[in-house]
Design a protein around this motif. Structure first.
Motif, PDB file in Angstrom:
ATOM      1  N   UNK A  10      43.401  20.805  28.584  1.00  0.00           N
ATOM      2  CA  UNK A  10      43.716  21.958  29.427  1.00  0.00           C
ATOM      3  C   UNK A  10      42.992  21.819  30.775  1.00  0.00           C
ATOM      4  N   UNK A  11      43.406  20.779  31.550  1.00  0.00           N
ATOM      5  CA  UNK A  11      42.670  20.483  32.779  1.00  0.00           C
ATOM      6  C   UNK A  11      42.661  21.639  33.781  1.00  0.00           C
ATOM      7  N   UNK A  12      43.739  22.371  33.880  1.00  0.00           N
ATOM      8  CA  UNK A  12      43.771  23.458  34.861  1.00  0.00           C
ATOM      9  C   UNK A  12      42.752  24.549  34.533  1.00  0.00           C
ATOM     10  N   UNK A  13      42.597  24.813  33.253  1.00  0.00           N
ATOM     11  CA  UNK A  13      41.616  25.818  32.841  1.00  0.00           C
ATOM     12  C   UNK A  13      40.202  25.322  33.107  1.00  0.00           C
ATOM     13  N   UNK A  49      39.448  25.410  36.763  1.00  0.00           N
ATOM     14  CA  UNK A  49      39.202  26.792  37.204  1.00  0.00           C
ATOM     15  C   UNK A  49      37.778  27.214  36.857  1.00  0.00           C
ATOM     16  N   UNK A  50      37.271  26.736  35.712  1.00  0.00           N
ATOM     17  CA  UNK A  50      35.890  27.061  35.330  1.00  0.00           C
ATOM     18  C   UNK A  50      34.888  26.414  36.288  1.00  0.00           C
ATOM     19  N   UNK A  51      35.294  25.327  36.938  1.00  0.00           N
ATOM     20  CA  UNK A  51      34.449  24.714  37.978  1.00  0.00           C
ATOM     21  C   UNK A  51      34.668  25.391  39.338  1.00  0.00           C
ATOM     22  N   UNK A  52      35.540  26.397  39.356  1.00  0.00           N
ATOM     23  CA  UNK A  52      35.800  27.099  40.607  1.00  0.00           C
ATOM     24  C   UNK A  52      36.932  26.485  41.408  1.00  0.00           C
ATOM     25  N   UNK A  53      37.708  25.615  40.773  1.00  0.00           N
ATOM     26  CA  UNK A  53      38.781  24.910  41.473  1.00  0.00           C
ATOM     27  C   UNK A  53      40.127  25.406  40.968  1.00  0.00           C
ATOM     28  N   UNK A  99      34.235  12.991  41.135  1.00  0.00           N
ATOM     29  CA  UNK A  99      34.721  13.028  39.746  1.00  0.00           C
ATOM     30  C   UNK A  99      36.062  13.763  39.706  1.00  0.00           C
ATOM     31  N   UNK A 100      36.252  14.662  40.665  1.00  0.00           N
ATOM     32  CA  UNK A 100      37.531  15.367  40.765  1.00  0.00           C
ATOM     33  C   UNK A 100      37.537  16.777  40.199  1.00  0.00           C
ATOM     34  N   UNK A 101      36.355  17.337  39.938  1.00  0.00           N
ATOM     35  CA  UNK A 101      36.354  18.712  39.423  1.00  0.00           C
ATOM     36  C   UNK A 101      36.334  19.746  40.554  1.00  0.00           C
ATOM     37  N   UNK A 102      36.128  19.280  41.792  1.00  0.00           N
ATOM     38  CA  UNK A 102      36.253  20.164  42.952  1.00  0.00           C
ATOM     39  C   UNK A 102      36.948  19.388  44.076  1.00  0.00           C
ATOM     40  N   UNK A 103      37.335  20.104  45.111  1.00  0.00           N
ATOM     41  CA  UNK A 103      37.782  19.460  46.342  1.00  0.00           C
ATOM     42  C   UNK A 103      36.632  19.575  47.347  1.00  0.00           C
ATOM     43  N   UNK A 104      36.640  18.733  48.365  1.00  0.00           N
ATOM     44  CA  UNK A 104      35.611  18.824  49.397  1.00  0.00           C
ATOM     45  C   UNK A 104      35.879  20.048  50.278  1.00  0.00           C
TER      46      UNK A 104
END
Lengths: 94, 220
Positions: B155-158, B161-165, B212-217
């Protein structure tokens, strides 16, 4: 052993050997699309036991649709998982 | 704390407990030696005894590996943002492109995956904890957790979202499971409004989690 090209559809073997297997359970038996041919590497299933005297295997990156892996997946049809898989786990998709 | 204890600090106590009553943080030796830690120590001792390498070489290797930080990956990304030719070579053959910058990509082929308006990439190793140590340094603990490893592929989108993305509804999410011989790094999108920043200023916008890809810059 088949030599696959990007875009070929391949099926992952459904088998459950004990050992240092780099094929995740969640993609076994599923069909995906070859994203690229990575190169050749020694077989980790052998290397893990100190056996390095064998021909290297071709490693591919195979792209799976999330909705093919998880039937209840919440997201886009275009969402994917790319997995590195060795040739000994792949066969041409019927 | 004992009520008999004389709270007169003018004398030499000869003891070391914390008067706040809080437990002392344990020293390294206070934790149980695990089986694998003992095995690692034993193997290192044996390799030194056999002359495969010496203690200083082992120490230097550890020092070098521990000196690696995500600043190395940030340098690669900033160059890709300002030099399109480099970016194409980076995506084509990550290890060779990184070596152009005088950086050591490590023995495993580096694969760089580019974020675009259409696609967001995120890296995981579901089977263990493979990570581009040579460019990012030591991985964060959450990257090695069962929760991240099992959920980001499911569930990558979830998880993002937990990382704020929050991923746009029309943007595809591409998970890369680092199962075998490649190592991965995300090439994040260059933030809007950074057209006037220099390459070295751009490096400060690139953080570990964006690689790692859990946020954007972000632009600042």
């Amino acid at each position: 052993m088949s030599d696959f090209q990007p875009g070929d559809t391949v099926k992952v073997g459904t088998r459950f050997p004990i050992g240092h297997v780099r094929t995740p359970y969640y993609c076994r038996g599923l069909t995906g699309e070859v994203e690229r041919r990575v190169g050749t590497f020694k077989n980790p299933e052998e290397l893990a036991y100190g056996r390095a005297d064998h021909e290297p295997l071709t490693l591919y990156r195979v792209r799976f649709r999330q909705k093919d892996i998880w039937p209840d997946y919440k997201g886009l049809d275009a969402d994917t998982v790319d997995i590195e898989l060795f040739e000994n786990w792949l066969e041409p998709a019927a | 704390m004992s009520t008999e204890h004389p709270h007169n600090h003018s004398h030499d106590h000869g003891h070391d407990h914390d008067h706040s009553g809080a437990p002392k943080q344990p020293d390294t030796e206070d934790r149980a030696l695990t089986y694998h830690a003992a095995m690692a120590d034993a193997v290192a001792d044996l390799l030194i005894a056999k002359g495969v390498f010496n203690a200083d070489e082992l120490r230097a290797k550890i020092e070098t590996m521990q000196s690696r930080t995500p600043a190395l990956g940030a340098k690669v990304v900033a160059r890709a943002w300002v030099d399109d030719g480099f970016k194409q070579r980076l995506i084509q053959d990550g290890s060779s492109a990184v070596a152009e910058l005088g950086l050591d990509p490590g023995p495993a082929p580096l694969t760089v995956v580019e974020n675009t308006a259409e696609t967001h990439n995120v890296i995981v190793c579901t089977l263990c904890s493979c990570y581009p140590v040579f460019l990012l340094g030591k991985s964060p603990d959450w990257y090695k957790s069962r929760e991240y490893r099992s959920r980001v592929v499911r569930e990558p989108r979830t998880v993002l979202a937990e990382f704020g993305t929050d991923i746009a509804e029309d943007q595809a999410v591409r998970v890369h499971d680092s199962t075998a011989d490649l190592r991965y790094m995300v090439l994040p999108c260059r933030p809007e409004g950074t057209e006037n920043l220099s390459e070295s200023e751009l490096t400060t916008l690139v953080t570990r989690d964006s690689l790692i890809g859990v946020i954007e810059c972000k632009s600042e």
